[in-house]
Enzyme design. Structure first.
Site, PDB file in Angstrom:
ATOM      1  N   LYS A  45      -8.738  50.830  91.344  1.00 41.97           N
ATOM      2  CA  LYS A  45      -7.878  51.990  90.842  1.00 41.97           C
ATOM      3  C   LYS A  45      -6.474  51.940  91.815  1.00 41.97           C
ATOM      4  O   LYS A  45      -6.392  51.822  92.948  1.00 41.97           O
ATOM      5  CB  LYS A  45      -8.428  53.229  91.529  1.00 41.97           C
ATOM      6  CG  LYS A  45      -7.790  54.392  91.369  1.00 41.97           C
ATOM      7  CD  LYS A  45      -8.017  55.694  92.280  1.00 41.97           C
ATOM      8  CE  LYS A  45      -6.736  56.583  91.981  1.00 41.97           C
ATOM      9  NZ  LYS A  45      -5.460  56.186  92.349  1.00 41.97           N
ATOM     10  N   GLY A 101      -3.889  53.298 102.608  1.00 45.31           N
ATOM     11  CA  GLY A 101      -3.389  54.501 102.392  1.00 45.31           C
ATOM     12  C   GLY A 101      -3.252  55.459 103.551  1.00 45.31           C
ATOM     13  O   GLY A 101      -3.114  54.885 104.597  1.00 45.31           O
ATOM     14  N   GLU A 132      -6.935  50.065 105.720  1.00 42.33           N
ATOM     15  CA  GLU A 132      -5.746  49.913 106.462  1.00 42.33           C
ATOM     16  C   GLU A 132      -4.732  51.174 106.189  1.00 42.33           C
ATOM     17  O   GLU A 132      -4.441  51.525 104.992  1.00 42.33           O
ATOM     18  CB  GLU A 132      -4.731  48.775 105.461  1.00 42.33           C
ATOM     19  CG  GLU A 132      -5.753  47.563 105.542  1.00 42.33           C
ATOM     20  CD  GLU A 132      -5.563  46.739 106.809  1.00 42.33           C
ATOM     21  OE1 GLU A 132      -4.758  47.364 107.806  1.00 42.33           O
ATOM     22  OE2 GLU A 132      -6.408  46.080 106.936  1.00 42.33           O
ATOM     23  N   CYS A 183       3.703  50.742 105.920  1.00 41.90           N
ATOM     24  CA  CYS A 183       2.902  50.927 107.008  1.00 41.90           C
ATOM     25  C   CYS A 183       3.484  50.395 108.127  1.00 41.90           C
ATOM     26  O   CYS A 183       3.128  50.776 109.155  1.00 41.90           O
ATOM     27  CB  CYS A 183       1.431  50.552 107.002  1.00 41.90           C
ATOM     28  SG  CYS A 183       1.110  50.802 105.190  1.00 41.90           S
ATOM     29  N   GLU A 207       3.582  59.596 111.300  1.00 43.73           N
ATOM     30  CA  GLU A 207       4.002  58.938 110.406  1.00 43.73           C
ATOM     31  C   GLU A 207       4.830  59.582 109.348  1.00 43.73           C
ATOM     32  O   GLU A 207       4.344  60.533 108.681  1.00 43.73           O
ATOM     33  CB  GLU A 207       2.893  58.107 109.587  1.00 43.73           C
ATOM     34  CG  GLU A 207       3.516  56.972 108.729  1.00 43.73           C
ATOM     35  CD  GLU A 207       2.351  56.183 108.179  1.00 43.73           C
ATOM     36  OE1 GLU A 207       1.277  56.711 107.683  1.00 43.73           O
ATOM     37  OE2 GLU A 207       2.418  54.908 107.913  1.00 43.73           O
TER      38      GLU A 207
HETATM   39  C1  UN1 Z   1       2.256  47.770 104.286  1.00 44.19           C
HETATM   40  O1  UN1 Z   1       3.346  48.446 104.433  1.00 44.19           O
HETATM   41  O2  UN1 Z   1       1.424  48.492 103.488  1.00 44.19           O
HETATM   42  O3  UN1 Z   1       4.205  43.142 106.567  1.00 44.19           O
HETATM   43  C2  UN1 Z   1       1.692  46.497 104.047  1.00 44.19           C
HETATM   44  C3  UN1 Z   1       4.710  43.538 105.733  1.00 44.19           C
HETATM   45  C4  UN1 Z   1       4.250  43.442 104.272  1.00 44.19           C
HETATM   46  C5  UN1 Z   1       3.045  44.144 103.924  1.00 44.19           C
HETATM   47  C6  UN1 Z   1       3.286  45.618 104.239  1.00 44.19           C
HETATM   48  N1  UN1 Z   1       4.016  42.167 103.982  1.00 44.19           N
HETATM   49  O4  UN1 Z   1       5.751  44.546 105.888  1.00 44.19           O
END
Ligand code: UN1
Length: 490
Positions: free
Chosen positions: A173, A226, A248, A282, A380
């Protein structure tokens, strides 16, 4: 306008609910596609078809599975520019970043394809004679993959490719804000020869479709990227079904800038880390913790340089910062700016919603005088908002870095080897960069975080295979008699 369907058992089908939703370009607010809202029944059918396809797919030699992935990687490569443009239109990130996102998907696809000739286990001596010990990797079964909107192709590929090469079948999904790249990914894999039922795609509301995946009894593992809030729920619910879960989740990634750092390189890194992808990573740099000796000069230069960033359409080569993905994210960012002001931080740049185009744009924003207790230093935001903080020493900087619930990425700028190694040792994070910003992970290294950022698993690298395989330990006794471990050994 194009209408897209669900992909179940090798066919594009309408949702049994008959409901659809719209995919909107965040820069222009144009409706670019119509998609199906899958029902629980659709998820059930997807899981059934994945279950039916499992026996044959898991018995296919892994190098043969790899051949399909190699073909898919080549097709992704051929279509890189077209896919990148689609991504910029659908998600908003600027074209060169979209190209990077597609490249990351290409890289992990080749990498996973090559893993088909490894999927390594161990061999080790037995404590008994005429006995052989080894481990082999087995697929888990049907796995459920739930992906976010900020890396519309890279993160789906991070999950789909390792899951497939390991012999699993998939119910997938994608995020409702960015389903189109996932649809293209599914088309490519299917054209590359993936048998029907091996990969099934369901689009729709997270609350309904995600929940149906997490609760489905045939699905044995969940991989989710997420928010912490949803991740906590996924872990709890999937845990009740004894599913394997990998998470993650968020980050509040610190960049420490020491007084012995190269300031210009640090400023380049902080700006790229904080405002690249409009802060929607993230791994984004959301806190910069600067040694007080260099703080005034650093601050002045950082503001001056950030002020030069140009907002606009990601398709325009002159744009540095694209739109925010949707209105609720935009409002959330605006709310955090208010919270920052109320908590006593000083807004020195940006802070406003702007409209260079009809869509969702937020100015690159910098707060100074931020202290660790403030919400903008702890929570965040997932937008172009940077908090500048002060530290009197490396120890204090690391203490501040660790004073949040998250632990994904981190970075330190220093010319001192001892400070760098101290940071590697002491910063609580899954990733630490030295003299580079906290974004830009490479696919052949493990990716993931500590504390509330995850549940201990890592994606990509060799750990990608761990995420999607079970280990079987094999004892092979060829002595022709009964031998007893621990007992026959004197
Ligand atoms: C994310 O922000 O969910 O390291 C992943 C990075 C990317 C992946 C980020 N290659 O910023």
């Amino acid at each position: 306008m194009q209408e897209y369907k669900l992909f179940i058992n090798g066919e594009w089908v309408e949702s049994s609910s008959g409901e659809t939703f719209e995919d909107i370009s965040p820069a222009t607010l144009e409706v670019i596609a119509k998609l199906q809202k899958a029902s629980e029944e659709d998820v059930e059918r997807a899981a059934d078809s994945a279950q039916d396809a499992f026996e044959k797919w898991s018995s296919t030699p892994a190098p043969a599975r790899g051949k399909i992935l190699f073909r898919a990687a080549r097709m992704l490569e051929e279509r890189k520019e077209e896919l990148a443009r689609l991504m910029t239109i659908e998600m908003g990130k600027i074209l060169k970043e979209s190209r990077g996102d597609v490249q990351e998907a290409i890289d992990i696809t080749y990498y996973a394809a090559g893993e088909g000739r490894r999927l390594l286990g161990e061999t080790t001596p037995s404590e008994l004679p005429d006995k052989f010990c080894m481990t082999v990797r087995r697929p888990i079964g049907v796995v459920g993959l739930i992906t976010p909107w900020n890396f519309p192709l890279a993160i789906p590929a991070w999950k789909v490719m390792p899951a497939l090469i390991s012999g699993n079948t998939v119910v997938f999904k994608p995020a409702s804000d960015t389903p189109l790249l996932s649809i293209e990914l599914v088309k490519i894999l299917s054209e590359a020869g993936l048998p029907k039922g091996v990969l099934n795609l369901v689009t729709g509301e997270g609350g309904k479709v995600g929940s149906a995946i997490v609760h489905n009894k045939k699905i044995r593992a969940i991989s989710f990227t997420g928010s912490v809030e949803t991740g906590r729920w996924v872990q709890g619910e999937a845990g009740k079904g004894m599913k394997r879960v990998s998470l993650e989740l968020g980050g509040k990634n610190p960049v420490i800038v020491m007084d012995d750092a190269d300031i210009d390189i640090a400023i380049d890194g902080v700006i790229w880390g904080a405002f690249g992808t409009t802060g929607q990573r993230c791994t984004a740099a959301s806190r910069v913790i600067v040694h007080e000796k260099i703080l005034p000069g650093f601050q002045e230069k950082l503001i001056r340089r950030t002020r030069q960033l140009r907002l606009g359409s990601g398709l325009d080569d002159a744009t540095d910062v694209g739109p925010v993905v949707n209105n609720s994210q935009l409002q959330k960012i605006a709310k955090y700016v208010e919270i920052g002001k109320e908590d006593g931080a000083k807004l020195v740049l940006g802070g406003k919603i702007v409209k260079p185009l009809p869509g969702y744009f937020f100015e690159p924003t910098i707060f100074t005088d931020v202290t660790p207790d403030m919400r903008i230093a702890r929570e965040e935001i997932f937008g172009p908002v940077l908090s500048l903080m002060r530290a009197g020493s490396l120890e204090e900087a690391i203490y501040i870095a660790n004073s949040v619930i998250y632990g994904l990425s981190s970075s330190i700028y220093t010319g001192n080897i001892r400070s760098a190694f101290r940071a590697i040792e002491k910063i609580e994070a899954g990733i630490t960069y030295i003299n580079a910003p906290p974004i830009g992970a490479e696919i052949h290294l493990p990716f993931g975080g500590v504390k509330a950022t995850g549940n201990g698993t890592r994606e990509a690298g060799t750990t990608a295979i761990e995420e999607f395989t079970e280990i079987k330990t094999v004892y092979f006794d060829y002595s022709g008699k009964l031998q007893k471990a621990q007992i026959d050994v004197a």
